[in-house]
Write an enzyme that holds these catalytic residues in place. Structure first.
Site, PDB file in Angstrom:
ATOM      1  CE  LYS A  34      -0.518   0.304   5.045  1.00  0.00           C
ATOM      2  NZ  LYS A  34      -1.475   0.427   6.162  1.00  0.00           N
ATOM      3  CE1 TYR A 247      11.644  32.696  -0.228  1.00  0.00           C
ATOM      4  CE2 TYR A 247      11.791  30.300  -0.073  1.00  0.00           C
ATOM      5  CZ  TYR A 247      11.608  31.453  -0.822  1.00  0.00           C
ATOM      6  OH  TYR A 247      11.387  31.350  -2.177  1.00  0.00           O
TER       7      TYR A 247
END
Length: 360
Positions: A34, A247
């Site tokens: 999965k 940033y």
């Protein structure tokens, strides 16, 4: 591999881990693939499982099951999550199996269950999906009455990685409940990776293993690491004291060391929470400094490293489990977040090949 960033998957190590669990448990394997095999690539991982004789795969959704069918796999496929009755025609047409989400789910499906293969899921304490043990007989009768093909019975551990007493109570409840049912189940399974290690399972027919096959468990049983995340330096700079990085200007240089820029960021699944975490650059540890950007990040090293120098984010020098502890999370989360912008590079004996799903 145009961006010089890739997730390396060692298929030989994966194969080795398959046999560790086979020898340890003595049970047949349900290979859990999965979430794109936890980021390793469902199709490529399923090929190894197929080569090793695995007869049943576990996925989370119909979409994941159909990906395997489209790739040509004929094995049994079990959908571990919810599947709406509107898609039962697709379930039947593609020879897929569902799990019983709840008693309410079964009554909602009604006659649509006819001809649908399923595994009766028992809720023994996880309280996520499954019928209560006291509802098990009613649920089984309902499924049979409405024409469902009940092939398996299953449950799941809530605390196999910690509270072993509760895990043993769950296992005992599962065993008692299954023994109380008058049905010949082809598949009986509860144990997943950690559960298969702490429980001496002499009752189930199959064991479900996902992350363990990738080399990770709470318990040390000699598994081999399968997945490593690498990138390569695209820019090297020397900063003066007082200059800042990225940033928010969260890092201010003292004038020592070098700043390396790499093409890996939060859009690739490498989250901003990794700021200030260590990485391995050739023969030294570096540190991510400044904010992780969408597509890039910066690493501070003491020594100079040239263009295209290889940087490890987890692998043989910094383990995935160590990385998870740093972030107060689990290894599953880190690898399943690695996006399909990141190439998958597979190692199999002397063969190496690279898949980039979105940018072939």
């Amino acid at each position: 591999m145009k961006r010089k960033t890739y997730l390396e998957i060692d298929l030989d190590a994966y194969r080795y881990n398959i046999n560790v669990f086979r020898k340890r448990t003595g049970l047949k394997l349900i290979g859990i693939v999965k979430a794109n095999a936890y980021g390793a690539g469902a199709v490529e991982i399923a090929k190894v499982l197929q080569e090793e004789g695995t007869e049943i795969f576990g996925v989370s959704s119909l979409e994941e099951a159909l990906e395997l069918r489209k790739a040509g796999f004929k094995q049994e496929i079990l959908l571990l999550g919810f599947c709406d009755k509107d898609y039962f025609d697709i379930i039947r047409d593609n020879n897929l199996s569902i799990v019983t989400v709840s008693m309410n789910y079964l009554t909602h499906c009604g006659d649509e269950l006819s001809g649908v293969k399923c595994h009766l899921k028992l809720n023994t304490g996880m309280n996520r999906l499954g019928v209560k043990p006291e509802e098990a007989e009613e649920a089984l009768d309902y499924l049979i009455k409405h024409g469902a093909i009940v092939e398996g019975v299953m449950s799941h551990f809530a605390t196999a990685d910690g509270d072993q007493d509760f895990a043993h109570k769950q296992y005992s409840l599962f065993k008692r409940t299954v023994l109380s049912l008058s049905h010949d189940f082809k598949y009986i399974h509860m144990s997943a990776t950690d559960g298969s290690i702490i429980i001496n399972d002499n009752f189930c027919t199959h064991v479900r293993i996902g992350l363990g096959l990738l080399g990770h468990s709470t318990y040390d049983i000699g598994l081999r690491n399968v997945m490593s995340l690498y990138s390569h330096v695209t820019c090297v700079k020397k900063l003066s004291a007082g200059e800042t990085v990225s940033y928010g200007r969260h890092y201010t240089s003292d004038g020592d060391g070098y700043i390396l820029t790499l093409p890996l960021g939060y859009a690739d699944g490498w989250l901003r929470a990794n700021r200030d975490k260590e990485v391995y650059v050739e023969n030294e540890k570096g540190r991510i400094v400044g904010s992780v950007c969408m597509d890039q990040l910066m690493v501070l090293t003491k020594n100079y490293h040239g263009l295209y120098a290889k940087v490890e984010f987890f692998g043989n020098h910094i383990s995935l489990d160590e990385r998870a502890k740093e972030l107060d999370t689990i290894s599953y989360e880190i690898i399943s977040l690695i996006s399909d912008r990141v190439a998958r590079k597979y190692k199999k004996g002397a063969e190496h090949y690279c898949l980039t799903p979105r940018f072939k």
